[in-house]
Every structure is written in C-alpha cells, then in structure tokens.
Enzyme design. Structure first.
Site, PDB file in Angstrom:
ATOM      1  CB  THR A  14      -0.927   0.001   1.224  1.00  0.00           C
ATOM      2  OG1 THR A  14      -1.772  -1.151   1.178  1.00  0.00           O
ATOM      3  CG2 THR A  14      -1.780   1.246   1.258  1.00  0.00           C
ATOM      4  CB  VAL A  15       3.473   2.488   2.299  1.00  0.00           C
ATOM      5  CG1 VAL A  15       4.396   3.711   2.381  1.00  0.00           C
ATOM      6  CG2 VAL A  15       2.539   2.456   3.501  1.00  0.00           C
ATOM      7  CB  VAL A 134       6.218   8.512  14.356  1.00  0.00           C
ATOM      8  CG1 VAL A 134       5.436   8.896  15.599  1.00  0.00           C
ATOM      9  CG2 VAL A 134       7.448   7.699  14.729  1.00  0.00           C
ATOM     10  N   GLY A 136       1.879   8.531  10.622  1.00  0.00           N
ATOM     11  CA  GLY A 136       1.508   8.702   9.222  1.00  0.00           C
ATOM     12  C   GLY A 136       1.922  10.028   8.630  1.00  0.00           C
ATOM     13  CB  ILE A 138       1.162  13.841  12.070  1.00  0.00           C
ATOM     14  CG1 ILE A 138      -0.346  13.578  12.012  1.00  0.00           C
ATOM     15  CG2 ILE A 138       1.468  14.983  13.019  1.00  0.00           C
ATOM     16  CD1 ILE A 138      -0.943  13.150  13.346  1.00  0.00           C
ATOM     17  CG  ASP A 203       1.274   0.611  15.596  1.00  0.00           C
ATOM     18  OD1 ASP A 203       2.061   0.392  14.659  1.00  0.00           O
ATOM     19  OD2 ASP A 203       0.593   1.654  15.696  1.00  0.00           O
ATOM     20  CE  LYS A 207       2.453   3.888  14.489  1.00  0.00           C
ATOM     21  NZ  LYS A 207       0.996   4.008  14.215  1.00  0.00           N
ATOM     22  N   GLY A 304      -2.508   4.709   6.152  1.00  0.00           N
ATOM     23  CA  GLY A 304      -3.096   4.724   4.822  1.00  0.00           C
ATOM     24  C   GLY A 304      -2.077   5.115   3.766  1.00  0.00           C
TER      25      GLY A 304
END
EC number: 1.1.1.3
Length: 430
Positions: A14-15, A134, A136, A138, A203, A207, A304
């Site tokens: 996805t990434v 960390v 996404g 942001i 998770d 982070k 995402g």
C-alpha cells in the site's frame, strides 16, 4: 536543474504503491522544490507480475531487496517491507553499508534497532529518515527534531494508533462492546486479521519509543515501555467516563520524572475539554510540551497510502535538497543514557470497576483494603441493588503512586465478594 535523485524501492504494498503514484503525479512540483528530479530506478517486491495499479516499468526489477540495496543504481533506498528483523533489517543494513541514504516507514525496526542503524548511517555519512514511521502524515519527527529543537522537552504524548482510536470512538458512539467493534474494524480494513500489535499497544509502543528518543535525546529503548492495550475496556467504562467528564483514549506518553524518563502506553480517561479528547476515528494526534514553546498539538491521518506516502516523499525531498539531520536529533555518541522510570512510580488518579456480590459489609472491606495500602478514595458508586446477586461498583482514587494503587486493587481483588478481576483505567489531566 541538478542531476536526478535515483530511488530504489523495497516493497510495493500500500505505501510503496502510494509513494510511486505521488512521485509520478507531483513529479514537476517535486523537481522544482528540490532543484532536481526524483526518479524511481529500481524496485523489489514478492510478485513481479502482480497488477498494483502503478507503473514501474521504467525501473529495474530485483527479486532480492538486499541485492537491490547493495547493487542498484540508486542514491536512496526506500525500505517499505516492514518487520523488526529479517529482510527489512538486512535491506537497510545493506543500503547503509553501500553508502546509500535510507528512507523507511518501519517503526518496529527502528524501535528495536534504531540506535545501531543510526550509528551505521553516521559512519556511512548518509541520512536515515523515518517521518512515515510515526503518525503517518503528521510531520512530528521533523517538528521535534527541527522546529522544536531549541526547547527542553517536558512531555510528549498522543493518540498514535488509528485502529484503537476508531474502536474506542465507535464504542462510545454506538454503545457496542469491544469485540463487536473490532470485528467491524477488521471488515473495514482498519484492523488486521491478527490485531494484537494494535489493540495490545505494541504499535503505539514502537512509535512512542522513537518520539522519546528525539524529544529527550536518548537511545531507543523499546524494552522500557510499559504497554497495556484496550481489550479490557467495556461500553460501561466508556459510559462511566462520559458521566465523570472524560473520554477514553489509548495514549502513548513519554515524560521526564524525578525517577527518569517514563514511557507508558495504556488507555486513559482524559478531560473532554483537553487537547487530545476531540480526536476521533482513525485520526492520530501528538501533543508536545516544551519549556519555551509550551504546548503544541499536531493532528491528522495516521495511516493509509496517501498520508504515509506523503511522509515518505517528504523525506525523499529532504535528501534530494541536501537537508539532513542526525537520526534522533543529535549524533549517536551524544545520546544520553539515563535511568528509565518504572510505571510503579507514576503518580495519578485511577478509575476502578468491580463486579461484587451485593451483600452487607462489602464497602467496609473495600475501605479496609484502601486504608491498609494508604490509598485515598475519591468516590464510590454501586450500580443497581440486587441482594445476593452480582452488581457493578465503580470508584475513583485520588492521585497516588501507582505501586500503592496496584497493591490496593490486588487487595480488593482478594475480597470474597469480588467475583471478577477489577478493571483499572488511569485518569490523566491531559
């Protein structure tokens, strides 16, 4: 316009696909801002023939990402495979050994081996960038490492896992229980088939470890993180929190204490009017507290294809433009090794839910347990009245040291009339 920055991508999930699409769609703007074009020259993934919805025909294909990292014509290797060891770690190590910059979204790898990899990057004279690891999209790594670098950090905390935030938000909105909402989250693709990394706090712990290292200038120390997930949170707990003026959020918190740096991940009751309480659904938020800047909050999508690819490309553009910084804000040999505080030293208020037999003397037994452990009760409420049957009792403690609160709860759990293990949730003034 300078020579192209050549990119090798390990992992086209996805990434990885999102990153290729972003680089292609915004190629002209990226080239203008970096004063050089960015080109994907090599890729590696499990299945060469899979239709991923992006065009990588211009790139050389490698079946082995480690070989690609070592031999491809590339200036930067993107590690988008995942996992704390195995091929992901080998790919990053191979790239650094070959003198290539590395951009990764792999929080588990960095939480476990970040200090060693940062040292290898310094020895090679290349950057190791990980904004996407960390929260996404942001830009919290850049904010802590650069924008807030002049401050002495006091505390950094936030909602760092969108899956848990979605589950808790939906439980609050619908009154449904954890397992029901978890199944929905899995169906919608917000949670994995095995949700343990998310709902058990791992998770978030990964982070938080990285944020702690940047904020406090410490080597990464994932083993020092206290982690507790959200499986035990019930719809009744969320309702009680609402009545008390709180919302329940899974937070990662790192703070400077007299005992050292305390890193903790657990559900919290936070004031409804606080900066973190209004963050709902799959969104993340990070709050920093510095001595000069005070409190600052960043909020956005934490996962995402789009948000994560945005962070990956931001790191690529920094490399292309020659903007570099030490991996954790200072050189590895200047990271300070100091004491790690235990969760037992945490001081705060507590919410405790009990299931007890409704019979005379139960409250007196609870009061005795609190007296013997030197814990002060703020309030206690029995839900329902049904002599001889099981009823719910909810109480809150005044701020106390966690070790004492734990002893009190253990004593209460051994009262004959208490029929289930007590549920405890920390109350935070955040």
């Amino acid at each position: 316009m300078g020579a192209p920055l050549r990119i090798a991508i390990a992992g086209l999930g996805t990434v990885g696909v999102g990153t290729v699409q972003l680089l292609q769609e915004h190629a002209e703007a990226i080239a203008v801002r970096c004063r050089r074009p960015v080109e994907v020259t090599a890729v590696s993934a499990r299945d060469r023939h899979r239709n991923r919805g992006c065009d990588v025909s211009m790139a050389t294909w490698y079946d082995d990402p480690v070989v690609m990292a070592r031999e491809a014509e590339a200036d930067v290797v993107l590690e988008l495979i995942g996992g704390s060891d195995g091929v992901a770690r080998a790919t990053v190590e191979a790239a650094l050994s070959a003198g290539r910059a590395v951009v990764t979204a792999n929080k588990a790898l960095l939480a476990e081996h970040g200090t060693d990899l940062a040292r290898a990057a310094e020895a090679a004279g290349v950057p190791l960038a990980y904004e996407a690891a960390v929260a996404g999209g942001i830009p919290i790594v850049k904010a802590l490492r650069e924008g807030l670098a002049g401050n002495r950090a006091r505390r950094v905390y936030g909602i760092l896992n969108g899956t848990c935030n979605y589950i808790l938000t939906t439980m609050e909105e619908t009154g449904r229980e954890f397992h029901d909402v978890l199944e929905e989250a899995q169906h919608l693709g917000y949670a994995e088939a095995d949700p343990s990394f998310d709902v058990d706090g791992i998770d978030t712990g990964h982070k938080l470890t990285l944020l702690t290292s940047i904020a406090f200038g410490r080597p990464v120390d994932f083993g020092a993180v206290f982690m507790e997930g959200i499986r035990h949170v019930t719809a009744m707990d969320i309702q009680q929190a609402d009545e008390l003026g709180y919302r329940i959020k899974l937070l990662g918190v790192a703070e400077e204490t007299e005992h050292g740096i305390l890193q903790r991940v657990h559900p919290c009751m936070v004031p409804k009017q606080g900066p973190i309480a209004s963050v709902d659904g799959v969104f993340n938020a990070v709050v920093t507290e510095g001595d000069y800047v005070g409190r600052a909050k960043l909020e956005g999508r934490g996962a995402g294809a789009g948000p994560t690819a945005s962070a990956v490309v931001a790191d690529i553009m920094d490399v292309a433009a020659g903007r570099t910084a030490p991996t954790f804000g200072v050189p590895v040999d200047r990271l300070e090794t100091g004491p790690a505080a235990s969760i037992d030293t945490h001081v705060g208020a507590y919410y405790v839910r009990l299931m007890v037999l409704d019979r005379p003397g139960v409250f007196a037994d609870i009061a005795t347990a609190l007296r013997d452990t030197q814990v002060s009760m703020e309030s206690i409420l029995q839900r329902g009245h049904n002599p001889g049957e099981v009823v719910q009792v909810v109480m809150t403690f005044h701020p106390t040291v966690e070790a004492a609160a734990t002893r009190a709860i253990d004593r209460i759990a051994h009262i004959d009339a208490v029929v289930e293990p007590p549920c405890m949730i920390r109350i935070e003034d955040l």
